[in-house]
Design an enzyme around this catalytic site. Structure first.
Site, PDB file in Angstrom:
ATOM      1  CD  GLU A   4      -2.787 -12.029  -5.362  1.00 60.01           C
ATOM      2  OE1 GLU A   4      -2.576 -10.858  -5.733  1.00 60.01           O
ATOM      3  OE2 GLU A   4      -2.346 -13.026  -5.976  1.00 60.01           O
ATOM      4  CD  GLU A   5      -8.289  -5.460  -2.778  1.00 64.22           C
ATOM      5  OE1 GLU A   5      -8.563  -5.265  -3.954  1.00 64.22           O
ATOM      6  OE2 GLU A   5      -8.947  -4.969  -1.841  1.00 64.22           O
TER       7      GLU A   5
END
Ligand SMILES: Cc1cc2nc3c(=O)[nH]c(=O)nc-3n(C[C@H](O)[C@H](O)[C@H](O)COP(=O)(O)OP(=O)(O)OC[C@H]3O[C@@H](n4cnc5c(N)ncnc54)[C@H](O)[C@@H]3O)c2cc1C
Length: 386
Positions: A241-242
């Site tokens: 996600e990052e």
């Protein structure tokens, strides 16, 4: 990618907020080398912007990750990189493990106020001697009665000068480096925590970055997120996600950089014409836009597959890598066309040139992405993927 009325509404709300509440103050906050995170986050919390993908029980909106990506992209309208990064730390870097694996009590104490914008959070993974090599961190959390006692230090921690809490990665045992780490919630006012120094940087100036010491810092063992020894795994899980967030966040910023430069080149007179009339200039700008659109296609594809439940380790790493590369080449090429104006501190392209340099270093350097991609491709001499 952002194909619903809700996405449009979110992006419109955020854009209005940026135009009215952030951009008018960016120059002042850049000069001060800090921005008022509590004030800005509270206003964002009131608008429901800090917990888009977080559970509704804790004040979040329970939406899928396309909404976080839509928000990350729109944050690119902010006239600096530091404030989007600080917001991203709050929404997508220090809270995901807490939201997924934290106990109900921990979520009520730390997550709900972070979503409401009443508390500022930060994530403490990197140390002076261990950044890319997360497994090499030295900070320890030793059990003592019902508590952990934390000793060590964290380096480069975004938001840490104003944070209310840190999600700390620490070694909780002597075992194998990937199985001896835990994530622990630590209130920043706890005795034994000190700011060793505020780190001055070449860019991202509105965002505060600190080095933090832990000297016999005592926190209850109930502050452990999930299971002991799973901290490294939890941290790795949120990296997909990052990386999607980082890639999406670069898109609007890069588009603005190209558009500002087109406007400038259209106006700038020289040699009896306009700067933009030179084939080299408009060809180069066309090439930069093409690069940007290839990044957009890659990022959206990775995002869509992720939302449909697939592992996108490879594609998200590629998107992060490409975003890092373009955050260097696009502002650099654009800055050139601004001439001396591009070399001034107040020029927004110059600011992006400085701020954007971090994209190839932070949250996994380009070489770390190349390592992951080559492993996924099965061509890395170490571990084999496919
Ligand atoms: C402004 C800023 C904000 C940050 N915010 C946070 C935060 O909030 N929380 C947090 O925990 N951390 C944060 N970081 C830390 C950041 O994630 C690290 O700086 C990053 O992971 C790189 O680690 P390092 O600086 O120790 O560099 P090192 O790990 O020493 O790497 C140095 C260089 O070595 C090269 N390299 C690395 N691995 C390989 C490889 N496998 N093969 C070949 N070359 C390689 C790369 O070029 C890399 O840039 C922040 C950093 C900055 C600068």
């Amino acid at each position: 990618m952002y194909n619903t009325a809700e996405h449009t509404q979110l992006q419109d709300t955020l854009k209005r907020f940026i135009d009215n509440e952030i951009n008018p103050h960016v120059d002042e906050w850049e000069a001060a080398e800090i921005f008022p995170a509590h004030e800005v986050f509270k206003k964002m919390g009131d608008l429901g912007l800090l917990g888009l993908c977080r559970p509704t029980e804790y004040g979040g909106l329970g939406l899928d990750y396309s909404f976080s990506m839509a928000m990350a992209e729109t944050l690119g309208h902010i006239h600096c990189g530091g404030i989007p990064m600080a917001i991203g730390v709050q929404t997508d870097m220090c809270t995901p493990a807490l939201a997924r694996f934290g106990s109900d009590a921990l979520k009520r104490e730390f997550l709900a106020p972070a979503i409401a914008g009443e508390m500022v959070g930060c994530i403490g993974v990197s140390e002076a001697q261990a950044g890319s090599d997360v497994a090499g961190i030295k900070t320890t959390a030793r059990k003592d009665g019902d508590d952990y006692i934390i000793n060590g230090s964290k380096m480069w921690i975004t938001n840490s000068l104003q944070a209310d809490w840190m999600c700390v990665l620490a070694n909780t045992s002597e075992g194998a480096a990937h199985k001896n780490k835990s994530l622990i919630m630590v209130p920043m006012k706890t005795k034994g925590i000190s700011v060793a120094k505020k780190i001055r940087k070449i860019g991202m100036n509105a965002s505060d970055t600190g080095m933090i010491y832990f000297d016999d810092v005592r926190v209850p063992q109930r502050n452990l997120i999930g299971q002991e020894g799973m901290g490294f795994t939890y941290q790795m899980l949120q990296f997909q996600e990052e990386r999607l967030w980082a890639a999406a966040n670069s898109l609007q910023a890069l588009e603005n950089c190209i558009n500002w430069t087109i406007d400038w080149a259209r106006e700038r007179s020289m040699f009896g014409g306009k700067l933009l009339d030179n084939q080299y200039v408009y060809f180069r700008l066309a090439e930069l836009k093409t690069e940007l659109e290839s990044l957009r296609a890659l990022t959206y594809r990775a995002g869509q597959l992720y939302i449909s439940g697939q592992d996108v380790t490879e594609l998200a790493s590629m998107a992060k890598l490409k975003a890092g590369r373009l955050m260097r080449t696009i502002p650099d090429s654009c800055l050139q066309f601004w001439g001396g104006m591009g070399y001034t501190l107040e020029n927004l392209v110059a600011r992006m040139f400085r701020d954007g340099r971090l994209a190839s270093i932070g949250a996994g350097a380009d070489e770390v992405m190349l390592g992951i991609i080559s492993k996924q491709m099965g061509i890395h001499p170490g571990k084999v993927g496919k």
